[in-house]
Design a protein around this motif. Structure first.
Motif, PDB file in Angstrom:
ATOM      1  N   ASN A  97       2.005   1.400 -16.181  1.00 58.70           N
ATOM      2  CA  ASN A  97       1.860   1.098 -14.761  1.00 58.70           C
ATOM      3  C   ASN A  97       1.702   2.381 -13.943  1.00 58.70           C
ATOM      4  O   ASN A  97       0.814   2.481 -13.096  1.00 58.70           O
ATOM      5  CB  ASN A  97       3.068   0.294 -14.265  1.00 58.70           C
ATOM      6  N   CYS A  98       2.539   3.373 -14.213  1.00 64.17           N
ATOM      7  CA  CYS A  98       2.446   4.642 -13.485  1.00 64.17           C
ATOM      8  C   CYS A  98       1.107   5.322 -13.743  1.00 64.17           C
ATOM      9  O   CYS A  98       0.492   5.857 -12.823  1.00 64.17           O
ATOM     10  CB  CYS A  98       3.583   5.586 -13.877  1.00 64.17           C
TER      11      CYS A  98
ATOM     12  N   SER B 128      -7.851   3.622  -2.097  1.00 60.16           N
ATOM     13  CA  SER B 128      -6.987   3.490  -0.922  1.00 60.16           C
ATOM     14  C   SER B 128      -5.705   2.733  -1.286  1.00 60.16           C
ATOM     15  O   SER B 128      -5.658   1.990  -2.272  1.00 60.16           O
ATOM     16  CB  SER B 128      -7.714   2.734   0.190  1.00 60.16           C
ATOM     17  N   TYR B 129      -4.680   2.931  -0.477  1.00 59.52           N
ATOM     18  CA  TYR B 129      -3.429   2.212  -0.699  1.00 59.52           C
ATOM     19  C   TYR B 129      -3.635   0.705  -0.558  1.00 59.52           C
ATOM     20  O   TYR B 129      -3.002  -0.075  -1.258  1.00 59.52           O
ATOM     21  CB  TYR B 129      -2.337   2.707   0.253  1.00 59.52           C
ATOM     22  N   ASP B 130      -4.531   0.293   0.339  1.00 58.73           N
ATOM     23  CA  ASP B 130      -4.822  -1.142   0.483  1.00 58.73           C
ATOM     24  C   ASP B 130      -5.341  -1.725  -0.830  1.00 58.73           C
ATOM     25  O   ASP B 130      -4.932  -2.813  -1.247  1.00 58.73           O
ATOM     26  CB  ASP B 130      -5.862  -1.381   1.600  1.00 58.73           C
ATOM     27  N   ASP B 131      -6.228  -0.982  -1.480  1.00 54.62           N
ATOM     28  CA  ASP B 131      -6.773  -1.453  -2.758  1.00 54.62           C
ATOM     29  C   ASP B 131      -5.719  -1.420  -3.865  1.00 54.62           C
ATOM     30  O   ASP B 131      -5.717  -2.273  -4.753  1.00 54.62           O
ATOM     31  CB  ASP B 131      -7.995  -0.631  -3.158  1.00 54.62           C
TER      32      ASP B 131
ATOM     33  N   PHE C   9      -2.357  -4.328  -7.773  1.00 57.97           N
ATOM     34  CA  PHE C   9      -1.067  -4.555  -8.424  1.00 57.97           C
ATOM     35  C   PHE C   9      -0.259  -5.678  -7.771  1.00 57.97           C
ATOM     36  O   PHE C   9       0.895  -5.906  -8.140  1.00 57.97           O
ATOM     37  CB  PHE C   9      -0.244  -3.258  -8.419  1.00 57.97           C
ATOM     38  N   SER C  10      -0.843  -6.328  -6.786  1.00 55.94           N
ATOM     39  CA  SER C  10      -0.167  -7.414  -6.073  1.00 55.94           C
ATOM     40  C   SER C  10       1.168  -6.972  -5.482  1.00 55.94           C
ATOM     41  O   SER C  10       2.165  -7.698  -5.523  1.00 55.94           O
ATOM     42  CB  SER C  10       0.049  -8.626  -6.997  1.00 55.94           C
TER      43      SER C  10
ATOM     44  N   LEU D 245      -5.655   5.542 -10.185  1.00 58.31           N
ATOM     45  CA  LEU D 245      -6.337   4.983  -9.008  1.00 58.31           C
ATOM     46  C   LEU D 245      -6.204   5.916  -7.812  1.00 58.31           C
ATOM     47  O   LEU D 245      -7.182   6.214  -7.121  1.00 58.31           O
ATOM     48  CB  LEU D 245      -5.771   3.596  -8.662  1.00 58.31           C
ATOM     49  N   LEU D 246      -4.995   6.404  -7.574  1.00 59.56           N
ATOM     50  CA  LEU D 246      -4.751   7.291  -6.442  1.00 59.56           C
ATOM     51  C   LEU D 246      -5.576   8.569  -6.565  1.00 59.56           C
ATOM     52  O   LEU D 246      -6.253   8.975  -5.620  1.00 59.56           O
ATOM     53  CB  LEU D 246      -3.260   7.641  -6.350  1.00 59.56           C
TER      54      LEU D 246
END
Length: 185
Positions: free
Chosen positions: A129-130, A142-145, A150-151, A136-137
């Motif tokens: 997960n990390c 973006s944080y929105d995405d 990841f819901s 992605l980051l």
């Protein structure tokens, strides 16, 4: 002997036919990368040549362990060298002239490669997960995405997760003996 071991041993010994094979197999990819990133063919040739010298020096000084493929390792080395070259050109274009000798440049490139290897080694120790969140980051998502992917309940939750993952990665890196050696150079 695997292809990777064949290329590494050929580079270590300076075997001419192996060096020619390395050029034949891997130079095109580096050339395309450099051309797509504000370079010309001679830049690509210089970067590729310098990367091979850097790898040769590392092979002569100590055992080199490659976690990925030889091709990926060589390409990453070339990318790092080209990024450094672009950064130098940007500085030079702003009328600040930096003169560095080849030995100093190679030393910095080797140090950068060691830092990259340590980062990759410790990144692989993170939870799946990390790794996904940080990938992605670091790729500019973006944080929105990230929230959608990841819901997560909100951007705050996503930011907290990113912070925890970055903190864990930083701790893993700082606890490694290699970090102490690199830091003290």
């Amino acid at each position: 002997m695997s292809n990777d071991a064949y290329f590494i041993e050929g580079l270590r010994t300076g075997e001419q036919t192996v060096l020619e094979e390395i050029y034949d197999c891997f130079f095109v990819k580096v050339k395309i990368f450099v051309l797509q990133n504000k370079g010309v063919v001679s830049d690509a040739e210089d970067v590729f040549h310098n990367a091979l010298i850097q790898l040769y020096i590392r092979l002569k000084n100590r055992e080199l362990t490659i976690k990925s493929s030889f091709e990926a390792y060589l390409f990453t080395t070339c990318k790092n060298l080209w990024r450094r070259e672009l950064n130098k050109k940007r500085v030079t274009n702003s009328n600040v002239i930096e003169l560095e000798d080849t030995e100093t440049e190679n030393a910095f490139a080797l140090l950068e490669q060691e830092q990259w290897e340590l980062y990759i080694k410790k990144f692989q120790l993170l939870s799946e997960n990390c790794r996904k969140v940080l990938t992605l980051l670091f790729n500019g998502t973006s944080y929105d995405d990230i929230v959608k992917t990841f819901s997560y309940a909100s951007k705050v939750v996503a930011r907290q997760r990113v912070f925890k993952c970055k903190t864990k990665l930083t701790k893993l890196i700082q606890e490694d003996q290699t970090f102490s050696k690199i830091k003290n150079l």
